[in-house]
Design an enzyme around this catalytic site. Structure first.
Site, short mmCIF file in Angstrom:
data_model
loop_
_atom_site.label_atom_id
_atom_site.label_comp_id
_atom_site.label_asym_id
_atom_site.label_seq_id
_atom_site.Cartn_x
_atom_site.Cartn_y
_atom_site.Cartn_z
CE LYS B 220 -3.61 -2.44 0.49
NZ LYS B 220 -4.87 -2.40 -0.64
CG ASP B 248 -3.52 -0.97 -3.67
OD1 ASP B 248 -4.46 0.22 -4.17
OD2 ASP B 248 -4.46 -1.83 -3.26
CD GLU B 274 -4.96 -2.87 -6.58
OE1 GLU B 274 -3.80 -3.78 -6.79
OE2 GLU B 274 -5.58 -3.45 -5.74
CD GLU B 301 -9.81 -2.53 -4.18
OE1 GLU B 301 -8.61 -2.68 -4.26
OE2 GLU B 301 -10.35 -2.53 -3.14
CG ASP B 324 -14.66 -7.02 -5.36
OD1 ASP B 324 -13.74 -6.86 -4.54
OD2 ASP B 324 -15.88 -7.43 -4.88
CG HIS B 351 -10.17 -6.42 -4.64
ND1 HIS B 351 -11.37 -6.54 -3.85
CD2 HIS B 351 -9.22 -6.08 -3.65
CE1 HIS B 351 -10.97 -6.12 -2.80
NE2 HIS B 351 -9.68 -5.75 -2.56
CB ALA B 352 -8.79 -11.76 -3.58
#
Lengths: 433, 433
Positions: B220, B248, B274, B301, B324, B351-352
């Site tokens: 992140k 991200d 991302e 997502e 997603d 995305h998960a």
């Protein structure tokens, strides 16, 4: 200091589907509804803030539940602090990271936040003793800019650019306020054009609209091309060759269908084509705009937020911006939309009708005229003559113009007897056959 | 014939904010939650369909209310009829004009419809005795095309083009199914990279990820540039010069900020950036993609529906599609997204994480491999090692690969004891200070 002591919600639904008022190519049987919110304080003035999200029936309970979930941000809060900095108050709600996940900034949760923001503006304008349009138009350019969330906008408009637009309009505010109070703001009518009406009713209502002084009418299209050709022919003969007739497809088409269909109606010289395709399809709107020139593309009643409006303008997909009072995040986000329109030189002709949308959105156009665009040229507010009798300060349209409201507040307060009479108790079937 | 006899919902919330698992630049304190739905019938097989919408806490009750409002479309219905034509069933829910007003096709109401669609797919796969990926991959190209709502897509992909893509992949289905069962599907891990972790924990988790066989990690970024430089440096040293590190930003930036920030991190060779900005900003993504080459833009997502995915592809704003499982209108709309990605030649890397998103989305990637794109090259599914223990058939990741599930259904069924233990009873404070 006074404190917010209650945030009451009501699920209000009118059985409009019984009359086919409001029927169009995508919405055959709407029950005009309001997820209504009232914010009360312990202040001795006894003033409350009222607002709502407009929906068309089923799901209005979900919209109410979404407003309910915002109570935790409001109850027990110092209301003067919230009202003093409405930019910060709006951001407090918009940037709740857990609630933001449910959008972000779109759909049920975003509209719920918009209703709370609008209810607080109603309260603030009532406390200021001014109609909302005039209250907003009394704020400094700096305060107006502070109301706007510029996140995701700065590639199209910066705070400094917004400030320059507002400052340029500042010298003429008093003169335009006087003019607005004198002559009102132009309205156009959609009353003749619902798909559910007979040809005879269509023709009669077209003639009445012209006689009543409206500068434009609008017809729903998109269900059947032969019907559209017949109905537009009836309308064109009824109003004469030069009278503006807008058409509205309510998102019915894909891109190539839209281009073909609008071109097939070109002989009737539509003033604009409204919602030719999905409100999410920015590139599609741009392709349609290129394919149907000189007919203009109008859209906005389902545009979810300022970020999509920004792109419709950047892509050249929207020649007329149709803001809606209850679709986006309230007055604050609509000020962002007005500033974007001014930056790109596109007129704002708001969506209205439904329940209370005329009452609510007129304030935004009037504020735009006084303090943002400074112009009524090519601008008008949609008008539908439905359900105004349920409001404490109903819209007044005379000779095709909205009279500027003078009562304090945002005109979003409903009469208590209407709220009680139309509170939903499961009286209509929940699912159509 | 059997009939739907109940549609039960639960508001399930896990107190993940206490550990800062899942913290990023926009979501500092998520409580991973599920608006969970179970559809039961009177069939003697006793099988139920289970699915959910993933949220991060507050507002999960609104998501539950939205699912509840769909009951009227389901209760008492012939379930075989609904399951037989899932294209028509999806359209029945999506095109309810009154509910559609609340989106359209976005946000709380759209995700609620997605959960119901997914629960029906879970039931259908259980009845077929196959894991969902394999059940979908057993359908004819014609049936798969019938599942997709092509409205608003035909300027990018037509039903005939979709059919051609699916037919081209048909000959290799058996071989790819066997390979998938043998080697699984690539996973990458986000476990090291949450903003709330210490530098020591970051470094340790990076080394562990490489040792565990993952082909990529993700960090992140976006809260503070100096922190990002330091953390990326730690990660890069821990994993070596050539190991892929994705980053991200969770929508943190405006367009120009995104370009400047990513270019400032270019020395670390990020595999992709991302969510650099708002998921609604198609033109913004395209501008960022142009401004940060050769770094690729990944997003999805929070992309609300197939119409926005279509445009991200048309505009060149997305080089990696991150579907997603619970953001859009369910399996059907995600099949549309997979077909769009195949048409434009863009890899899908879902995305998960969250609650159950790994369980749910793996089926879509595996179906994509067997029956749509026919490839695992450059494709992998996000993996976060959280909360899997609450599922009846938990995701299994071994040596950096998802093992193909073989149990019947969509893997979206939670354990009853977890459902009961984490049903929300107002235990956390509703508003953060």
């Amino acid at each position: 200091m006074s404190t917010i002591v209650s945030v009451d919600t009501r699920d209000i639904r009118f059985p409009t589907s019984l009359e086919l008022d409001g029927s169009d190519a995508m919405n055959p049987d709407p029950d005009y509804s309001a997820a209504y919110v009232t914010i009360r304080t312990d202040a001795p003035d006894g003033l409350a803030g009222d607002a709502f999200v407009f929906t068309i029936g089923r799901g209005n309970d979900v919209q109410v539940a979404a407003i309910d979930t915002l109570r935790g941000h409001l109850l027990g809060r110092d209301v003067e602090e919230l009202l003093r900095d409405m930019g910060e108050t709006s951001r407090l709600l918009m940037h709740d990271s857990q609630l933001r996940w449910l959008g972000p900034e779109k759909g049920v949760m975003h509209m719920a936040i918009g209703a709370v923001v609008n209810a607080l503006w109603d309260l603030r304008a009532k406390r200021a003793g001014l109609p909302l349009w005039q209250h907003l138009a009394s704020l400094s350019p700096e305060e107006l800019v502070s109301l706007v969330d510029f996140r995701y906008l700065t590639d199209a408009i910066t705070p400094d650019e917004a400030l320059a637009i507002l400052r340029a309009a500042e010298p003429g505010r008093a003169e335009r306020t006087a003019r607005l109070l004198e002559v009102g703001y132009p309205a156009y009518t959609t009353t003749p054009g619902w798909l559910g009406y007979s040809d005879e009713k269509l023709e009669r209502l077209c003639r009445e609209a012209v006689a009543d002084g409206f500068p434009q009418i609008k017809l729903k299209v998109g269900a059947d091309l032969d019907d559209d050709v017949r109905r537009l022919g009836i309308a064109r003969r009824a109003v004469g060759p030069d009278f503006p007739i807008a058409i509205d497809a309510n998102q019915r088409w894909d891109v190539s269908d839209a281009i073909a269909w609008v071109n097939a109606l070109a002989e009737f010289h539509p003033a604009w084509i409204e919602e030719p395709t999905s409100p999410d399809d920015i590139l599609g709107h741009a392709a349609i705009a290129r394919g149907i020139r000189p007919v203009r593309v109008a859209t906005g009643e389902h545009v979810q937020n300022r970020i999509v409006f920004k792109q419709l303008l950047q892509a050249g997909g929207m020649a007329v911006m149709q803001i809606d009072a209850t679709r986006v995040g309230g007055v604050n986000e609509n000020i962002a939309n007005l500033l974007l329109a001014a930056k790109f030189g596109v007129p704002v002709c708001p969506h209205a009708g439904g329940v209370g949308l005329c009452e609510a959105v007129q304030h935004l156009s009037m504020f735009d005229y006084v303090a943002v665009s400074g112009s009524m040229d090519g601008r008008m507010i949609e008008y539908v003559d439905h359900l105004h009798e349920h409001f404490a300060v109903p819209t007044e349209v005379v000779r095709g113009r909205y009279l500027a409201p003078t009562a304090p507040g945002a005109s979003t307060e409903m009469l208590q007897e209407s709220v009680d009479a139309y509170t939903w108790r499961g009286a209509h079937a929940e699912v159509t056959a």
